[in-house]
Design a protein around this motif. Structure first.
Motif, PDB file in Angstrom:
ATOM      1  N   GLN A 219       1.028  -1.087  -0.096  1.00 34.52           N
ATOM      2  CA  GLN A 219      -0.023  -0.078  -0.029  1.00 34.52           C
ATOM      3  C   GLN A 219       0.868   1.279   0.064  1.00 34.52           C
ATOM      4  O   GLN A 219       0.497   2.263  -0.764  1.00 34.52           O
ATOM      5  N   GLU A 222       2.310   1.779  -3.200  1.00 35.97           N
ATOM      6  CA  GLU A 222       1.422   2.645  -4.461  1.00 35.97           C
ATOM      7  C   GLU A 222       1.293   3.930  -4.059  1.00 35.97           C
ATOM      8  O   GLU A 222       1.088   4.571  -4.925  1.00 35.97           O
ATOM      9  N   ALA A 223       1.214   4.323  -2.717  1.00 38.87           N
ATOM     10  CA  ALA A 223       1.028   5.765  -2.640  1.00 38.87           C
ATOM     11  C   ALA A 223       2.174   6.686  -3.058  1.00 38.87           C
ATOM     12  O   ALA A 223       1.940   7.630  -3.509  1.00 38.87           O
ATOM     13  N   ARG A 225       4.203   5.928  -5.476  1.00 37.02           N
ATOM     14  CA  ARG A 225       4.102   5.964  -6.878  1.00 37.02           C
ATOM     15  C   ARG A 225       3.200   6.892  -7.422  1.00 37.02           C
ATOM     16  O   ARG A 225       3.281   7.752  -8.271  1.00 37.02           O
ATOM     17  N   ALA A 226       1.844   6.936  -6.593  1.00 35.93           N
ATOM     18  CA  ALA A 226       0.925   7.941  -7.085  1.00 35.93           C
ATOM     19  C   ALA A 226       1.238   9.097  -6.807  1.00 35.93           C
ATOM     20  O   ALA A 226       0.857  10.278  -7.419  1.00 35.93           O
ATOM     21  N   ALA A 227       2.145   9.492  -5.991  1.00 38.33           N
ATOM     22  CA  ALA A 227       2.471  10.771  -5.445  1.00 38.33           C
ATOM     23  C   ALA A 227       3.729  11.437  -6.251  1.00 38.33           C
ATOM     24  O   ALA A 227       3.891  12.614  -6.156  1.00 38.33           O
ATOM     25  N   GLY A 228       4.104  10.358  -7.426  1.00 37.63           N
ATOM     26  CA  GLY A 228       4.977  10.779  -8.401  1.00 37.63           C
ATOM     27  C   GLY A 228       6.446  10.452  -7.880  1.00 37.63           C
ATOM     28  O   GLY A 228       7.465  11.278  -8.809  1.00 37.63           O
TER      29      GLY A 228
END
Length: 286
Positions: A219, A222-223, A225-228
Motif C-alpha cells: 500500500q 502504491e501511494a 508512486r501515485a505521488a510521483g
C-alpha cells in the motif's frame, strides 16, 4: 574557524547553523536560494550540487564542512567525493548519514557518501541519526492536522525518534572540538516509541485525538508512486520502513548526552512545544 553548512535551510542544516553560532563559530550557510540569516557571524552563500561553479566561493577559506548529501542528484553518486577533492583547505568533515545505512548499501546513497568521506584524507565524523521528531511537524503535519491520522508501513515497531536540534548540537561539537574524528555516531532520542504511541503523544499535546494507521508495504509503495516519486526514491523508502519493521530503529543511545552534556530531548517535549502544528485551525469569522 569558518564552517560551511550545506543544506542550511533543511531540517538539520538550520539547526546546525544555530548550534554553531551559539558556539561562536563563523558560519557560512549554504543553500540554492540563500537569504540573510539575521544572526551575527552567519553569512548566507549560494551552493548548488548541480552547479559546481557555485562550489568555489562557498568553500573559500573554510576550515570545516557539514555535509548533507546531494539527494536531488541521484544519478551522480560521486558528487560528495568531487566536493571534498575541491576543498583541500577543509580539514574536518561531518556527514549526515542515516541509521541502517550499512544494511541498505544498494538502496540509499549515503553508503557511497560515507565511503567517500572516509577516503578523503580529512578528519571525518559520520552521524547516523534515527528518524527525526520534526518529520511529524513538517512532512507528516498536513495529514495529521487535516485528517487526524498518519498512515505508514511501520507496523507496531518502535523507533528512537530524535530531535534535529540534538543532531545539530552533536554535529557542532564534532565540527569545532577535537576528539570526534574517525567516529560513527548513532544519534537517537531518549526512548523508543511506536508510531501509534508517538501520534498519541502529539494528539495529547494538541488537545485532540490523532490516529495511526498501519499500511502494508505494498500500500505504501502504491501511494509513493501515485505521488510521483521515482523508483529509486520508492526503493529507498521501502527499505527504510523495512528496517523499522525489523526492529533496527529501536536502538536508543547516549550519544547526545555524552557529546553535548545534556540529555536527548524526548518526543513529548517537542510535541508540547509545537502543539499548534496539529490543531485544527479555527473557522474564519464571517
Amino acid at each position: 574557524m569558518t564552517v560551511l553548512v550545506l543544506g542550511a535551510t533543511g531540517k538539520t542544516g538550520r539547526a546546525v547553523v544555530d548550534a554553531l553560532a551559539a558556539r561562536g563559530a563563523k558560519v557560512r550557510a549554504a543553500s540554492r536560494t540563500p537569504a540573510p540569516s539575521g544572526i551575527d557571524g552567519v553569512e548566507a552563500v549560494r551552493f548548488d550540487w548541480a552547479d559546481p561553479g557555485t562550489w568555489r566561493e562557498a568553500l573559500r577559506d573554510v576550515d570545516a564542512l557539514y555535509v548533507v548529501g546531494p539527494y536531488t542528484e541521484p544519478g551522480r553518486p560521486g558528487l560528495v567525493r568531487d566536493l571534498l577533492a575541491a576543498a583541500p583547505g577543509v580539514g574536518r568533515v561531518v556527514l549526515l548519514s542515516v541509521l541502517g545505512v550499512e544494511l541498505l548499501p544498494d538502496a540509499i546513497p549515503m553508503a557511497v557518501w560515507e565511503a567517500d568521506v572516509r577516503d578523503s584524507g580529512k578528519e571525518w565524523t559520520i552521524l547516523r541519526p534515527n528518524w527525526f521528531q520534526q518529520n511529524f511537524g513538517e512532512g507528516f503535519a498536513a495529514s495529521l492536522r487535516d485528517e487526524g491520522r498518519l498512515a505508514l508501513p511501520a507496523a507496531d515497531a518502535v523507533v528512537g525518534f530524535v530531535d534535529t536540534r540534538d543532531i545539530a548540537e552533536v554535529a557542532a561539537a564534532a565540527l569545532t572540538e577535537d576528539g570526534h574524528a574517525g567516529q560513527v555516531l548513532v544519534v537517537t532520542g531518549p526512548e523508543a516509541l511506536s508510531h501509534a504511541q508517538a501520534v498519541r503523544t502529539l494528539g495529547e499535546a494538541a488537545g485532540r485525538e490523532l490516529r495511526y494507521t498501519a499500511l502494508t508495504a505494498e500500500q505504501h509503495v502504491e501511494a509513493l508512486r501515485a505521488a510521483g516519486l521515482d523508483e529509486g526514491s520508492v526503493a529507498w523508502q521501502r527499505g527504510l520502513f523495512q528496517l523499522i519493521r525489523d526492529g533496527r530503529n529501536a536502538v536508543v543511545t547516549d550519544t547526545v548526552e555524552r557529546v553535548t552534556g545534556h540529555p536527548a530531548r524526548p518526543l513529548r517535549a517537542y510535541a508540547n512545544e509545537y502543539a499548534e502544528t496539529w490543531r485544527v485551525p479555527a473557522p474564519a469569522e464571517q
